[in-house]
Design an enzyme around this catalytic site. Structure first.
Site, short mmCIF file in Angstrom:
data_model
loop_
_atom_site.label_atom_id
_atom_site.label_comp_id
_atom_site.label_asym_id
_atom_site.label_seq_id
_atom_site.Cartn_x
_atom_site.Cartn_y
_atom_site.Cartn_z
N HIS A 1 -6.76 -6.04 -1.06
CA HIS A 1 -5.63 -5.12 -0.89
C HIS A 1 -4.54 -5.82 -0.08
O HIS A 1 -4.78 -6.26 1.04
CB HIS A 1 -6.13 -3.87 -0.16
CG HIS A 1 -5.14 -2.76 -0.10
ND1 HIS A 1 -4.63 -2.15 -1.22
CD2 HIS A 1 -4.57 -2.13 0.97
CE1 HIS A 1 -3.79 -1.19 -0.85
NE2 HIS A 1 -3.74 -1.16 0.47
N ASP B 1 -8.31 -3.79 -6.99
CA ASP B 1 -7.97 -3.19 -5.70
C ASP B 1 -8.70 -1.86 -5.54
O ASP B 1 -8.68 -1.02 -6.44
CB ASP B 1 -6.45 -2.98 -5.64
CG ASP B 1 -5.94 -2.59 -4.27
OD1 ASP B 1 -6.56 -1.74 -3.61
OD2 ASP B 1 -4.90 -3.13 -3.87
N SER C 1 0.84 -1.19 0.00
CA SER C 1 0.00 0.00 0.00
C SER C 1 0.88 1.26 0.00
O SER C 1 1.73 1.40 -0.88
CB SER C 1 -0.96 -0.04 1.19
OG SER C 1 -1.94 0.96 1.09
#
Length: 527
Positions: free
Chosen positions: A489, A460, A235
Site C-alpha cells: 500500500h 493492495d 490512500s
C-alpha cells in the site's frame, strides 16, 4: 484506510482492518442572497481563498515540539469551520514547507501532500528532502514540499472522542464474537464511542467531511500564492484528491493519486470497508506464502496452511490468556495487520512471530502492546482514530439497522476471517452517528481538469485495485500505472524505476504515457 491505509488499534473498539488573487472575493452579503447548500459553500470557499491569498503564510521556524528541524518552516492557514458561513468561526490549519532544492529557474511551485487516513498528518512530508530520500530527489529540485494537518488532525483544531489513555488500554475484547452477548457488548462500545465524539467534539462533527477538507486544500493553495494545485495523495488522500478535482477542476495543475479509494458513491464508505476485508484476506495469504518460502529464516512452517495453523494457535492462546497480560486477539490484529498493508513490515512481523514461537514472548509484547508512558503518541493515535471515524461517518449515510451489519459481516467472516469483525466494530459508531450524514460527491471530470496520474498495486489490501480502475474511468485523460503481482500500500514511495520514473516525468514535465502501463513488481523483501 488511515495513515496511508494503516488503521491504528481502536481504543474503546478494537483494532481495525483514504491562488494569488486568482479568486475575487464576493461581497459580504453573498451568502445571504437565497442560495443554499453547495452554492453557499462554493461562495464561501471563494471568499476564504481570496482572503488567504491576501494574507499568505507567515513562515517561521517550527515549534520545537513539532520535531521539524530547519530548514523546514511552519505556519498557519485560517479556514472557516463551516464554508456556508465564511465569516463565522475560523479554525487554523498547520502547514509546513521546505523550498525546492534546485535553481530558481527549475522551481515549478508547491507540491502538497496527504498521506491518507482519514486522520493522517502530512507534516513529515518535507522531511523527505532533509532525509535525502532518493526516490524524491528529482521532484524536490522543482517543487517546494508542503505538508499539512487536515482539519481535526494533529495541530489543526484536533478532535477527540475518548480519553487517549483509555483509548490504548489493553487487552480489548476479541473482535470475533462467540455469542450474541459478545455482539451486544461491542454494539454498546460503538454507541458509547459515537456519544463520546459528540460530547468532546460535537461542534466540529458536522463539518468533518472530505468536501470540506478539499475546500481547505484550495484555501491552502491560495495562501501559498499558487494559482493551481500540485498534489500527491496516498490512500484516503486519493479520495481527497478526487473530490478536489471534482469541485475545483480548473484549479488542478498536476495530480498524482497512489493506492486508490474507490470513489463510487455506492462504495463510500460502508461497502468500501467490506471490500477491504476481502482484499486483506488475499494479501494475508500472500504474506503467509512468503513466510513459508522463507522457513529457513522463520521456522513457522513450509506451507501457507502451516503458517496459518501457527497463527490460529497464537490467536487461541491470546484469547484464553492474553500474552503478558495485555496482548489479546485484538492487539494481535493491530500488530499483524501491518504485514498485509506494507511489504516493509513483512520481515519485522515475521521476525517477532518467529521469536514468539521460539519462546520469546517479550518481543511480541513489546511490538503489540500499548505503551501507556507514551502520552503524546497515545494522544496522536486517539486523534487519528477520531478523525477517521468522524470523516467516514459524516461523509456518507451508513446502515442504521444492526441486522444489516450482522448479516453482511457474518457472511464475509466465513471466508475472510482475518479482518472482518475487527473492521466492523471499528466502523459501527457510524450506525448511531450523532451528526447529519452527507451524500458523497459524484466524482467526475470537469472543465479544465488536466490528466491525472493514477498509481496502484494489483493486490493492495487497504484500497483494492478496482478502486483505481473506477477512478480511471471517471477522470478523462487519466493514466493508470499498475504494479503487477504486488500488493504493498503506497506505491510511489517504493523503489521501482518503472513507477518512479513515470511519477518524476509527470511531475516535472506533465507528460504521460500514451496508454496505461503495467510495471513489474518492486523487489520482494528478504529476511
Amino acid at each position: 484506510m488511515r495513515d496511508s491505509g494503516a488503521k491504528r488499534r481502536a481504543a474503546v473498539l478494537v483494532a481495525a482492518a483514504l491562488i494569488a488573487g486568482a479568486v475575487a472575493a464576493p461581497t459580504a452579503n453573498a451568502t445571504a442572497d437565497g442560495h443554499h447548500g453547495k452554492d453557499r459553500e462554493a461562495r464561501g470557499v471563494a471568499i476564504a481563498a481570496a482572503r488567504a491569498a491576501k494574507v499568505g503564510v507567515d513562515w517561521r521556524d517550527c515549534p520545537a515540539d513539532w520535531n521539524l528541524a530547519a530548514p523546514i518552516q511552519c505556519g498557519w492557514v485560517s479556514v472557516p469551520m463551516d464554508y456556508a458561513k465564511p465569516y463565522g468561526k475560523q479554525i487554523k490549519l498547520a502547514v509546513d514547507r521546505i523550498g525546492n532544492t534546485g535553481t530558481k529557474s527549475e522551481r515549478q511551485g508547491a507540491l502538497l501532500y496527504n498521506p491518507g487516513g482519514p486522520g493522517g498528518s502530512g507534516l513529515r512530508f518535507p522531511a523527505r528532502v532533509t532525509a535525502k530520500n532518493p526516490v524524491w530527489a528529482n521532484t524536490a529540485k522543482a517543487y517546494d514540499f508542503v505538508g499539512f494537518d487536515p482539519r481535526g488532525v494533529g495541530k489543526s483544531a484536533p478532535i477527540s472522542c475518548v480519553d487517549p489513555q483509555e483509548f490504548v488500554k489493553a487487552p480489548k475484547a476479541d473482535p470475533v464474537p462467540r455469542s450474541e452477548a459478545d455482539k451486544r457488548a461491542q454494539r454498546k462500545l460503538a454507541r458509547e464511542y459515537a456519544e463520546g465524539c459528540q460530547e468532546r467534539s460535537g461542534e466540529m462533527l458536522p463539518h468533518m467531511t472530505t468536501p470540506n477538507s478539499a475546500r481547505d486544500l484550495d484555501v491552502i493553495r491560495a495562501a501559498l500564492g499558487e494559482k493551481k494545485l500540485n498534489f500527491l495523495g496516498v490512500s484516503y488522500g486519493t479520495y481527497l484528491g478526487a473530490v478536489y478535482a471534482t469541485l475545483f477542476p480548473g484549479h488542478v495543475r498536476r495530480m498524482v493519486v497512489d493506492s486508490v479509494v474507490n470513489p463510487s458513491r455506492e462504495k463510500i464508505w460502508y461497502q468500501a470497508n467490506l471490500d477491504q476485508d476481502v482484499a486483506f484476506e488475499g494479501r494475508w495469504k500472500d504474506w503467509q506464502d512468503w513466510v513459508a518460502k522463507n522457513d529457513a529464516a522463520f521456522h513457522l512452517g513450509t506451507t501457507r496452511d502451516a503458517v496459518q495453523a501457527q497463527w490460529l494457535k497464537l490467536r487461541a492462546t491470546a484469547e484464553k490468556d492474553p500474552i503478558g497480560g495485555v496482548v489479546g486477539p485484538a492487539e494481535l490484529i493491530g500488530f499483524f495487520q501491518s504485514a498485509p498493508y506494507y511489504d516493509s513490515a513483512w520481515v519485522p512481523v515475521a521476525t517477532v512471530f518467529s521469536q514468539y514461537v521460539a519462546g520469546d514472548t517479550q518481543a511480541l509484547v513489546d511490538a503489540a502492546a500499548p505503551d501507556l508512558s507514551d502520552t503524546a503518541g497515545n494522544a496522536a493515535s486517539e486523534n487519528g482514530n477520531a478523525v477517521y471515524t468522524a470523516v467516514e461517518c459524516t461523509d456518507a449515510k451508513w446502515p442504521t439497522s444492526w441486522r444489516t451489519w450482522d448479516r453482511d459481516n457474518t457472511r464475509l467472516h466465513r471466508d475472510h476471517p482475518f479482518m472482518t469483525w475487527a473492521n466492523a466494530w471499528m466502523n459501527l459508531p457510524c450506525a448511531t452517528w450523532p451528526a447529519k450524514q452527507q451524500t458523497p460527491v459524484d466524482v467526475k471530470s470537469g472543465k479544465g481538469l488536466p490528466p491525472v496520474l493514477i498509481v496502484q498495486s494489483e493486490r493492495d489490501a487497504a484500497t483494492p485495485y478496482a478502486g483505481a480502475v473506477e477512478l480511471h474511468q471517471r477522470l478523462k485523460g487519466s493514466r493508470l500505472v499498475t504494479e503487477r503481482n504486488a500488493g504493498s500500500h503506497g506505491v510511489t514511495g517504493l523503489v521501482n524505476s518503472c513507477v518512479n520514473d513515470r511519477v518524476d516525468t509527470y511531475l516535472l514535465t506533465g507528460a504521460l504515457d500514451r496508454t496505461d502501463v503495467t510495471c513489474a513488481p518492486h523487489a520482494t523483501p528478504k529476511p
